[in-house]
Design a protein around this motif. Structure first.
Motif, short mmCIF file in Angstrom:
data_model
loop_
_atom_site.label_atom_id
_atom_site.label_comp_id
_atom_site.label_asym_id
_atom_site.label_seq_id
_atom_site.Cartn_x
_atom_site.Cartn_y
_atom_site.Cartn_z
N UNK A 122 -1.52 11.15 10.82
CA UNK A 122 -1.51 10.84 12.34
C UNK A 122 -2.34 11.65 12.94
N UNK A 123 -2.08 13.06 12.60
CA UNK A 123 -2.76 14.12 13.63
C UNK A 123 -4.52 14.06 13.08
N UNK A 124 -4.59 13.82 11.77
CA UNK A 124 -6.08 13.92 11.39
C UNK A 124 -6.58 12.52 11.53
N UNK A 125 -6.02 11.37 11.30
CA UNK A 125 -6.68 10.14 11.22
C UNK A 125 -6.62 9.55 12.64
N UNK A 126 -5.48 9.28 13.49
CA UNK A 126 -5.39 8.81 14.75
C UNK A 126 -5.91 9.92 15.81
N UNK A 127 -5.68 11.10 15.75
CA UNK A 127 -5.81 11.92 16.73
C UNK A 127 -7.26 12.67 16.50
N UNK A 128 -7.76 12.41 14.96
CA UNK A 128 -9.02 12.95 14.99
C UNK A 128 -9.20 14.40 14.92
N UNK A 129 -7.99 15.32 14.66
CA UNK A 129 -8.01 16.66 14.60
C UNK A 129 -8.58 17.23 13.36
N UNK A 130 -9.03 18.51 13.35
CA UNK A 130 -9.64 19.12 12.07
C UNK A 130 -8.45 19.33 11.26
N UNK A 131 -8.46 19.77 9.98
CA UNK A 131 -7.33 20.42 9.46
C UNK A 131 -6.91 21.53 9.81
N UNK A 132 -7.77 22.39 10.35
CA UNK A 132 -7.30 23.65 11.03
C UNK A 132 -6.61 23.41 12.50
N UNK A 133 -6.92 22.44 13.21
CA UNK A 133 -6.39 22.11 14.36
C UNK A 133 -4.73 21.39 13.99
N UNK A 134 -4.93 20.49 12.87
CA UNK A 134 -3.61 20.04 12.32
C UNK A 134 -2.55 21.31 11.90
N UNK A 135 -3.29 21.94 11.27
CA UNK A 135 -2.30 22.94 10.40
C UNK A 135 -1.75 24.06 11.82
N UNK A 136 -2.63 24.16 12.78
CA UNK A 136 -2.08 25.16 14.11
C UNK A 136 -1.18 24.25 14.48
N UNK A 137 -1.11 22.86 14.90
CA UNK A 137 -0.47 22.16 15.85
C UNK A 137 1.13 22.17 14.85
N UNK A 138 1.13 21.95 13.51
CA UNK A 138 2.22 21.77 12.66
C UNK A 138 2.97 23.27 12.40
N UNK A 139 2.09 24.16 12.32
CA UNK A 139 2.48 25.44 12.26
C UNK A 139 2.69 25.52 10.68
N UNK A 140 1.42 25.15 9.81
CA UNK A 140 1.59 25.18 8.39
C UNK A 140 0.24 25.37 8.09
N UNK A 141 -0.07 25.70 6.67
CA UNK A 141 -1.41 26.21 6.32
C UNK A 141 -2.53 25.03 6.20
N UNK A 142 -3.56 25.31 6.09
CA UNK A 142 -4.61 24.30 6.03
C UNK A 142 -4.62 23.69 4.59
N UNK A 143 -4.23 24.30 3.68
CA UNK A 143 -3.95 23.68 2.20
C UNK A 143 -2.55 22.75 2.20
N UNK A 144 -1.71 22.90 3.13
CA UNK A 144 -0.62 21.95 3.45
C UNK A 144 -1.09 20.71 3.93
N UNK A 145 -1.81 20.90 4.93
CA UNK A 145 -2.42 19.69 5.62
C UNK A 145 -3.18 18.99 4.87
N UNK A 146 -4.03 19.79 3.95
CA UNK A 146 -5.00 18.99 2.98
C UNK A 146 -3.99 18.16 2.11
#
Length: 175
Positions: A122-146
């Protein structure tokens, strides 16, 4: 004592219910609403009856309660009518609208994903957040977001079909 209080209120109810209902009807113009408001007012009076029965004019208090309840009901009805009028007054232009059935399918498929995958997708595709911004929002690593986004999209493809999931991802790229 309780029996006397109950009897006094019952007598008050019998003497004033019709009057209170009539007042509510004149204020609102609606018979069913008037009966409800009179009953609501009498319930409020019953809850304070130990103090009101000693008051100089409990019926004046009751009229005030009915008037306040009617005012609240009218205000609520006016707000609702305004919302309805605003909704229906919007111009109906012919535009290619969203595929409502498809949106419902996507929403249902998203609810089947575990929270982290769903949040990443949802954050990546609906809100168009970058991987880094998604990771920050969820408190996880960029690798986890990917990985969670990839796995979530794969699950959506399985649930919706490749074409629908591809359109979801393409919608993000086209913004």
């Amino acid at each position: 004592m309780l029996h006397d209080t109950s009897a006094e209120f019952h007598d008050f109810f019998e003497r004033h219910y019709a009057e209170l209902s009539r007042l509510a009807y004149l204020l609102t113009g609606e018979k069913d609403t008037a009966d409800d408001l009179a009953a609501d007012a009498l319930v409020a009076l019953w809850q304070r009856w130990d103090r009101l029965q000693a008051a100089q004019s409990p019926v004046a208090y009751a009229r005030g309660v009915v008037a306040n309840l009617a005012r609240e009901r009218i205000r609520s009805a006016v707000r609702e009518r305004r919302r309805v009028a605003l909704f229906w007054s919007r111009t109906t232009e012919q535009v290619d609208g969203p595929d409502v059935a498809g949106m419902l399918d996507v929403r249902a498929a998203l609810t089947r994903l575990p929270f982290r995958k769903r949040a990443c997708v949802i954050l990546r595709h609906a809100f168009d957040l970058s991987e880094k911004d998604t990771a920050t929002a969820l408190g996880v690593s960029v690798g986890t977001v990917k990985s969670q986004t990839s796995k979530g999209m794969a699950e959506l493809e399985r649930l919706l079909g490749t074409e629908a999931a591809g359109e979801l991802a393409a919608g993000r790229r086209n913004r």
